[in-house]
Design an enzyme around this catalytic site. Structure first.
Site, short mmCIF file in Angstrom:
data_model
loop_
_atom_site.label_atom_id
_atom_site.label_comp_id
_atom_site.label_asym_id
_atom_site.label_seq_id
_atom_site.Cartn_x
_atom_site.Cartn_y
_atom_site.Cartn_z
CG ASP A 1 -2.21 -0.88 1.12
OD1 ASP A 1 -2.70 -0.95 -0.02
OD2 ASP A 1 -2.43 -1.61 1.92
CE1 TYR B 1 -8.75 -5.43 4.95
CE2 TYR B 1 -8.55 -4.43 7.03
CZ TYR B 1 -8.80 -5.53 6.03
OH TYR B 1 -8.99 -6.56 6.76
#
Ligand SMILES: *[C@@H]1O[C@H](CO)[C@@H](O)[C@H](O)[C@H]1NC(C)=O
Ligand SMILES: *[C@@H]1O[C@H](CO)[C@@H](O)[C@H](O)[C@H]1NC(C)=O
Length: 586
Positions: free
Chosen positions: A229, A317
């Protein structure tokens, strides 16, 4: 090909242009991601497929999913995989996947390269009960479990933020910087010694270096989901404004991030970081004396901490990162996971229809919805400077010693053996419950009054290790998770654990590669790396949005101070505290 340019800000000239050394590509910009998800709509086959699946093209919500690297197909062009959902009748489109449909898109030419559809028979899960907004809950079903609560600071906060980045609180001083890739960078953290009144160095720089989030489903529409990420999406770029009173308490100070858009124009991400004092009713230290001693002693000190918080929402998320400073010198780094699961559509509506549930790759969370098993790894770069830049890494290993029968009534006891890591390979650590060690970063040239080297220890909390095959392509790219702890010799080019250029990287520029150079690390400027991991087997409570799960690790003084550094702090007394009057009594 990626170009890495070094620009001299004074002369405004490019001083180094490096095009050769990397396999990967830089972090995607928000503009590229927005453009990529529109590309499939330029393809008539895609439109037809969507309509065939019963989804109106106006209800489509699509995500840009990093491809990872699996060989030739991913080489020499920047790629992204687009998967789509139905946003009809819910904002929580993540719960309504158009399962099995993956569109491979060229990020540069913005062309559809390939459409794979293996989910034609899988229904789109229903929208009912997926909305998580307060405004979408039925008023008569709202659970008002608690009365209002807030922390009062009648004399204002005890911290200041100078020049918008220098934080001073209690016995701490540190710099804070929002960063597009890392999220938050804490640097030049110093703690005041209670005996000398001097500030002492603890950490030169600490930040979230990389994340690795592999999903555990090897099938066509899922195998590539192995996100990194920070390097792929920008952990800071994905950090949205915090919500006052809910993300951070009333007494919080907010800091903005300033980032560059794709064309270089600066833009402001407001309220990206908050700083606040936290009092959770905890105890800093205490002792009461038992009546048998005849002493009437009760000494207790309340614990107040300073928290630096940000929350990144990487698509579905949400990651909450806290750096929490304590007056006793401890720094706790906490990672909270919330947000929405990445789920898989299925034709199953009940577990009793599944002949081998272990082949579901997850848990049936609701009718036609599987929460797929996955891991989260968050790797921290911790450039420790304990009382100066040259430090060593010391392992304090606990081992059982067996007594001979006439030595002692005891059969066994534990003994601590200390070993200083000479080179990087000595400091590659896999945590083991039945072969435990403490992990100290010490300054071998600075000793306490009684001769112990001053230090800080890394104290792991609940964590998880990657079990993937070391030769699995995602694990090669995520090789920085092969150990939980590493120590490297400081090198300004080695900041990002997954490599500088992470999109489609092949794993030749990771922390694992650097550490294998096995450079000397004794009494040198060293960087400690720690990976906090989670295995996540989803459960029904994670639907439609997950209650926060957290874990943490500590950086704790070890023989750093001569004695308890908060011995002389006063207790609370009634007159220190505000007399709060309820606006309207119940
Ligand atoms: C696909 O559908 C979208 C939305 O209706 C439309 O804008 C686009 O032109 C369509 N693409 C093609 C190739 O027909
Ligand atoms: C510093 O890091 C870069 C990138 O990993 C590497 O090429 C270089 O050899 C390193 N220098 C030293 C002295 O280790």
């Amino acid at each position: 090909m990626s170009h890495v340019l070094t620009v001299d800000l004074t002369t405004r000239e490019v001083t180094v242009e490096d095009t050769a050394s990397h396999s990967g590509y830089p972090t995607m910009t928000l503009e590229e991601m927005s453009a990529a998800i529109l590309v499939p709509l330029m393809n008539a086959d895609f439109n037809r497929t969507i309509v065939q699946r019963g989804v109106d093209l106006t209800d489509l919500a699509c995500l840009p999913i990093s491809t990872g690297w699996y060989g030739k197909v991913e080489e020499n062009r920047r790629l992204i995989k687009v998967q789509c959902y139905s946003a009809k009748d819910t904002v929580n489109f993540y719960m309504r996947p158009i399962e099995g449909l993956t569109v491979l898109v060229d990020l540069d030419t913005r062309q559809v390269l390939e459409i794979s559809d293996k989910g034609g028979s899988i229904p789109i899960p229903k929208a009912a009960n997926t909305d998580y907004r307060y405004s979408a809950q039925k008023p008569n079903q709202v659970l008002k479990l608690l009365k209002p609560i807030s922390i009062e600071q009648p004399n204002g906060p005890s911290f200041t933020v100078e020049d918008d980045h220098l934080v001073k609180w209690a016995n701490w001083e540190f710099h804070l910087k929002p960063d597009a890739r890392a999220g938050v960078i804490v640097s030049r953290a110093k703690v005041r010694d209670p005996n000398t009144g001097e500030f002492r160095d603890v950490m030169y720089k600490g930040f979230t270096s990389e994340l690795f989030v592999p999903y555990m489903d090897p099938t066509d529409a899922w195998y590539f989901k192995t996100y990194m990420d920070a390097g792929e999406y920008g952990f800071g770029l994905q950090a949205m404004p915090l919500d006052p009173l809910n993300d951070c308490p009333r007494n919080a100070y907010y800091m903005d991030g300033v980032f560059a858009a794709a064309d270089g124009t600066p833009y402001v991400r407001s309220n990206m970081v908050c700083v606040f004092e936290s009092y959770a009713g905890d105890i800093a230290w205490r002792h009461t004396e038992c009546p048998i001693t005849g002493m009437q002693i009760r000494e207790v000190r309340p614990k107040v901490t300073l928290v630096v918080r940000m929350a990144a929402s990487v698509a579905n998320y949400d990651y909450i990162i806290d750096w929490e400073f304590q007056t006793d010198g401890l720094i706790r780094v906490k990672v909270g996971l919330s947000g929405i699961l990445m789920v898989k559509g299925t034709s199953y509506e009940n577990v009793n229809q599944v002949s081998s549930p272990e082949n579901l790759h997850g848990t049936l969370l609701s009718e036609n919805v599987i929460g797929v098993i996955h891991d989260h790894y968050v790797t921290f770069h911790l450039d420790m400077d304990v009382d100066g830049s040259d430090n060593s890494f010391l392992k304090v290993n606990l081992q059982r010693v067996q007594n001979s029968p006439n030595e002692s009534p005891r059969k066994s006891y534990l003994k601590a053996t200390k070993t200083v890591a000479k080179t990087e390979k000595d400091a590659q650590v896999k945590l083991k419950l039945y072969d435990p060690s403490e992990f100290h970063v010490i300054n071998p040239t600075k000793r306490t009054r009684v001769g112990n080297p001053v230090g800080y220890k890394l104290v792991p909390g609940g964590t998880a290790a990657s079990l993937l095959d070391l030769d699995d392509p995602p694990q090669k790219r995520g090789a920085f998770t092969n150990n939980q702890i590493w120590v490297t010799s400081y090198n300004r080019s080695e900041q990002w654990a997954g490599g500088l250029l992470v999109c489609q990287s092949q794993g030749e520029d990771t922390l694992a590669v650097w550490s294998d150079r096995d450079r000397p690390i004794e009494n040198k400027d060293i960087v400690l790396w720690y990976t906090l991991g989670f295995h996540h087997v989803p459960c029904q409570e994670d639907f439609p949005i997950m209650p926060t799960v957290s874990s943490s690790f500590d950086l704790k003084p070890v023989n750093f101070f001569e004695s308890n550094p908060i011995l002389r702090t006063p207790p609370n007394v009634e007159t220190d505290l505000p007399v709060c009057v309820a606006a309207a009594s119940a």
